[in-house]
Scaffold this motif. Structure first.
Motif, mmCIF file in Angstrom:
data_model
loop_
_atom_site.group_PDB
_atom_site.id
_atom_site.type_symbol
_atom_site.label_atom_id
_atom_site.label_comp_id
_atom_site.label_asym_id
_atom_site.label_seq_id
_atom_site.Cartn_x
_atom_site.Cartn_y
_atom_site.Cartn_z
ATOM 1 N N PHE A 167 0.848 -1.197 0.000
ATOM 2 C CA PHE A 167 0.000 0.000 0.000
ATOM 3 C C PHE A 167 0.885 1.250 0.000
ATOM 4 O O PHE A 167 1.232 1.791 1.040
ATOM 5 C CB PHE A 167 -0.928 0.010 1.214
ATOM 6 N N GLU A 168 1.254 1.674 -1.200
ATOM 7 C CA GLU A 168 2.085 2.868 -1.310
ATOM 8 C C GLU A 168 1.211 4.116 -1.226
ATOM 9 O O GLU A 168 0.103 4.156 -1.762
ATOM 10 C CB GLU A 168 2.844 2.853 -2.642
ATOM 11 N N GLU A 169 1.726 5.133 -0.567
ATOM 12 C CA GLU A 169 0.934 6.346 -0.332
ATOM 13 C C GLU A 169 0.525 7.022 -1.631
ATOM 14 O O GLU A 169 -0.580 7.535 -1.757
ATOM 15 C CB GLU A 169 1.732 7.331 0.538
ATOM 16 N N GLU A 170 1.418 7.001 -2.628
ATOM 17 C CA GLU A 170 1.124 7.695 -3.884
ATOM 18 C C GLU A 170 0.308 6.847 -4.847
ATOM 19 O O GLU A 170 -0.031 7.293 -5.949
ATOM 20 C CB GLU A 170 2.429 8.144 -4.562
ATOM 21 N N ALA A 171 -0.033 5.623 -4.449
ATOM 22 C CA ALA A 171 -0.788 4.729 -5.340
ATOM 23 C C ALA A 171 -2.205 5.262 -5.552
ATOM 24 O O ALA A 171 -2.781 5.933 -4.697
ATOM 25 C CB ALA A 171 -0.840 3.329 -4.752
ATOM 26 N N THR A 172 -2.774 4.927 -6.700
ATOM 27 C CA THR A 172 -4.117 5.387 -7.034
ATOM 28 C C THR A 172 -5.175 4.553 -6.321
ATOM 29 O O THR A 172 -4.873 3.516 -5.723
ATOM 30 C CB THR A 172 -4.347 5.297 -8.551
#
Length: 822
Positions: A86-91
């Motif tokens: 779960f990357e912060e910049e992911a959509t």
């Protein structure tokens, strides 16, 4: 009656490894072991001849080893769970995908190979001889340097032979074997049956079978010839993935590999003793049986067996070896033991072998499986054979692997649906597997073509790619709105509209040429030629028009202002230059172009009020379904599409770009577009780009020369979906697409053996002539409602947008409704 307390010993006292030095394991028997981690081919990617080639390499490698060498191949299959990222910049869609697969169970495969040189032969070494059974352990003198040097040279050749066959080797270091303060080593992992990097040490209980901590172990061994079928093969037919037209093959030991869904180890042993001594012993036994053959038919039969073995060894120069294989499976719940036995026994039976549960020697077999302790293996559990059949028992397949490239798309493996990161553009080109990134997508109606391509272009765009799509059927409308792209379509109340004259800065040569072609197309019929003077006049008009705009900054570029420029300043220029009417008929030019000027029938077409620089817009969709047969609109839109992507190719240096043309036969209906596609497919790779053509009509690839001769030959990535409805024409398809028999079997296996109660499709991806894999296309509910092409579902989604929700909120709302509905 009093309870008897059995004697116990510490692992430190009994453990068989004396020391680890120079990345080698040295046992208390004086055995020296070199340990490797192997990288095997992915499951479901090999043909029958591939298995035969691997088997030949195994046999060749074994023949290089010196006498008194043990080959121990150990395959771990451990239950694991997918860990979401779960990357912060992911959509939002990326987050939804990761949530959907978080903790998805799968079998993780680890493969190790241990090559052990023993000081002397161990063919009479029994389970009572092992270090586990002896009361005193006295380290032997290590072997002399000459023997070791010869062994290490053989190991190097062994590795080279198998590396050339496509198997990856990584030698394990001291730290990987023994561990560090923070990380558990392989020895501890084995003794606790735990592949975790922080595996705690556990007790071993041999009193009733084998318990490793809380793990209750079962062992099934193949240690007698009677356990094996009459003949061993390198591969086996997978009935569920085969068809009436194709045979789909997996490895012979596949049923006790990834197909055996439980925690287990598959150990494979091969003992290279002294061949001359072995054959001499067999000659003596044969002679004894011959003398006794008159007294017993069994003696006569056994004598014939020895004759056959000795004849084969001498006539075919085969290497006599001893072999063994076993499966260690475990569970922590006694209630699961019955099911565990059935699973393991069923897997061994599928190999054509007898499932023999080993209870008496389970401790000795487990102890011999300790990395570096294969020399301690009890000989009564081995059988004599040749290297060829012994190597048939070896496991040769592993899990689907993630690409090492950071760029790529997420697909799923066929067994459990675990996400797999796959690069089908950059990494294969870097490795020389493909020469270009172009893709050809083929699948029947309802096979999931648009669904797959939606997912592909979404992930490409999220990773910085510019995407231009030529669509028919609104397949990308939801995704375009979500990605805040530009969507061009024709509706009666809102006709399609562009402004090809708008540029940022001065137009370059390509842009002026594109506008020149547009004006010629609007003015002349297809069969009319353009004279040199007409060509020069139009070029001069465009050049002077942009000079005029630069001097009059309050005037916006559009076809309207260009037309007014022609009527005024440019007409005066022609009069000044005394250009004759027969050289350039200005009156005729203005008359023919008038329908596109203010108040004309098509005044909307080239005068969009949106000042869009399409070169800089990263997601553009041209929906052409309503205009594909229009004699005026479609040619204009075609030129705008060509111009837009050409500008991207020329101007966006260092930016990945993709053009995707859905249902190709509609887009290449005009000669101009056909020529453009030919040019595009041959040159786009030079500009960090890729062209993708999608079609569902098999007739297109069989009858259309542009598709057959240009698109297919210039597409090194072949993406095929379910084609079983075209089974009757598949020989033709196979010829046109240049599919091998292996690739044909893969394509026709699509959707043949899908997992139950899971909604997904499968897709074949072929890269060049060597790499071919079938993946699952499984997505989250959010992605599903974004990509769906079902009319009823699209209506529900867009009604939510009309009610005032953003596209992202509408997708999340609809996805939640689907989850609640089950």
């Amino acid at each position: 009656m009093s309870n008897l307390l059995l004697p116990s010993a510490t692992l430190e006292q009994k453990q068989p490894i004396y020391k680890i030095e120079s990345d080698c394991l040295i046992s208390k028997n004086g055995d020296v072991t070199v340990a490797f981690r192997l990288n095997l081919p992915e499951i479901y990617t090999l043909a029958q001849h591939d298995y035969e080639a691997l088997h030949s390499a195994f046999v060749k490698a074994v023949r290089l080893l010196p006498n008194h060498t043990v080959v121990h191949k150990q395959d771990w299959f451990v239950e694991d769970k997918y860990t979401a990222s779960f990357e912060e910049e992911a959509t939002m869609l990326s987050h939804a995908y990761e949530r959907n697969f978080n903790e998805r169970p799968f079998l993780n495969h680890y493969c190790y190979l241990f090559l052990t040189k023993t000081p002397s032969s161990r063919e009479n070494w029994t389970s009572l001889s092992t270090l586990l059974s002896r009361s005193k352990i006295v380290p032997k003198e290590m072997m002399n340097e000459k023997l070791l040097s010869s062994f290490f040279n053989a190991v190097g050749q062994f590795v080279r032979v198998l590396s050339d066959a496509g198997i990856g080797f990584t030698q394990l270091t001291d730290e990987e074997l023994t561990g560090t303060e923070k990380k558990t080593g392989l020895l501890e992992k084995y003794l606790s049956l735990n592949m975790s990097d922080v595996a705690p040490m556990t007790d071993l209980d041999f009193t009733q079978g084998l318990k490793v901590g809380h793990k209750i172990c079962q062992c099934y061994s193949l240690g007698n010839l009677d356990d094996l079928p009459m003949a061993l093969s390198t591969s086996a037919r997978h009935s569920n993935l085969s068809t009436d037209y194709t045979n789909f093959f997996v490895g012979f030991s596949s049923p006790v590999g990834l197909s055996l869904n439980c925690n287990h180890l598959y150990n494979q042993y091969l003992f290279v003793d002294d061949p001359a001594k072995t054959l001499k012993t067999f000659e003596k036994k044969r002679d004894n049986l011959n003398a006794l053959s008159l007294y017993s038919r069994q003696n006569a039969i056994n004598k014939e067996f020895y004759d056959q073995y000795l004849n084969e060894a001498h006539s075919e120069q085969k290497l006599p070896v001893r072999a063994h294989a076993n499966v260690f499976a475990w569970t922590e719940r006694e209630a699961e033991l019955k099911e565990l036995r059935e699973r393991v026994g069923g897997g061994i039976t599928l190999m054509g072998c007898k499932a023999r549960e080993n209870t008496v020697d389970i401790g000795a077999l487990f102890w011999a499986g300790i990395p570096g302790n294969a020399g301690d293996f009890p000989s009564e559990e081995t059988f004599y054979t040749f290297a060829e059949p012994a190597c048939c028992l070896w496991s040769v397949e592993t899990n689907y692997r993630n690409s090492s490239s950071p760029f790529g798309i997420k697909l799923s493996d066929r067994i459990t649906g675990k996400p797999v990161h796959v690069d089908i553009s950059d990494e294969p080109r870097t490795k020389g597997i493909i020469a270009n990134r172009n893709k050809f997508v083929l699948g029947g109606s309802g096979s999931g073509k648009s669904f797959f391509t939606n997912g592909m272009v979404r992930q490409y765009h999220e990773q910085g790619s510019h995407v231009l799509i030529v669509d028919t059927g609104n397949s990308y409308k939801g995704l375009c709105e979500l990605r805040k792209g530009v969507y061009f379509t024709y509706e009666e109340k809102k006709p399609i509209s562009f402004n090809p004259f708008f540029v940022v800065g001065s137009p370059d040569v390509e842009k002026r040429l594109s506008l020149h072609n547009l004006l010629v197309m609007l003015w002349k019929r297809e069969n009319e030629d353009v004279s040199q003077s007409e060509y020069v006049s139009i070029s001069s008009a465009l050049t002077q028009y942009y000079q005029w705009l630069a001097a009059n900054t309050d005037i916006q570029a559009s076809f309207n202002t260009f037309y007014e420029f022609l009527q005024g300043p440019f007409k005066s220029y022609l009069d000044t230059e005394k250009v004759r009417e027969q050289d350039f008929d200005m009156h005729n030019f203005l008359y023919v172009l008038k329908p596109y000027y203010r108040g004309g029938e098509y005044d909307y077409l080239l005068n969009s009020e949106q000042q869009l620089d399409l070169t800089r817009e990263s997601f553009i969709v041209f929906e052409i379904d309503n205009i594909k047969d229009h004699p005026i609109l479609f040619p204009v839109v075609t030129l705008v599409i060509m111009d837009t992507f050409l500008q991207k190719m020329r101007q966006l240096e260092g930016v990945r770009k993709m053009i995707l043309i859905e249902e190709a036969w509609k887009a290449i209906a005009t000669p101009a577009m056909a020529d453009y596609l030919k040019y595009l497919f041959k040159t786009v790779r030079k500009f960090q780009g890729e062209a993708v053509v999608v079609t569902q009509e098999v007739k297109d690839i069989l009858d259309n020369p542009v598709v057959k001769d240009t698109i297919i030959t210039q597409s090194d990535c072949m993406i095929l979906l379910d084609l079983r409805k075209f089974m009757g024409k598949f020989d033709e398809i196979q010829e046109v697409l240049a599919l091998s028999e292996k690739q044909k079997a893969l394509v026709l296996s699509i959707n043949q053996d899908r997992r139950q109660n899971v909604r997904y499709n499968e897709v074949y991806i072929g890269l060049g002539t060597t790499v071919a894999t079938v993946y699952g296309v499984e997505v989250s509910k959010e992605e599903y409602v974004t990509y769906t092409t079902e009319q009823a579902e699209k209506i529900v989604l867009f009604n939510k947008v009309k009610s005032g929700l953003s596209m992202e909120a509408a997708i999340q709302s609809y996805a939640q409704e689907l989850r609640e509905a089950g």
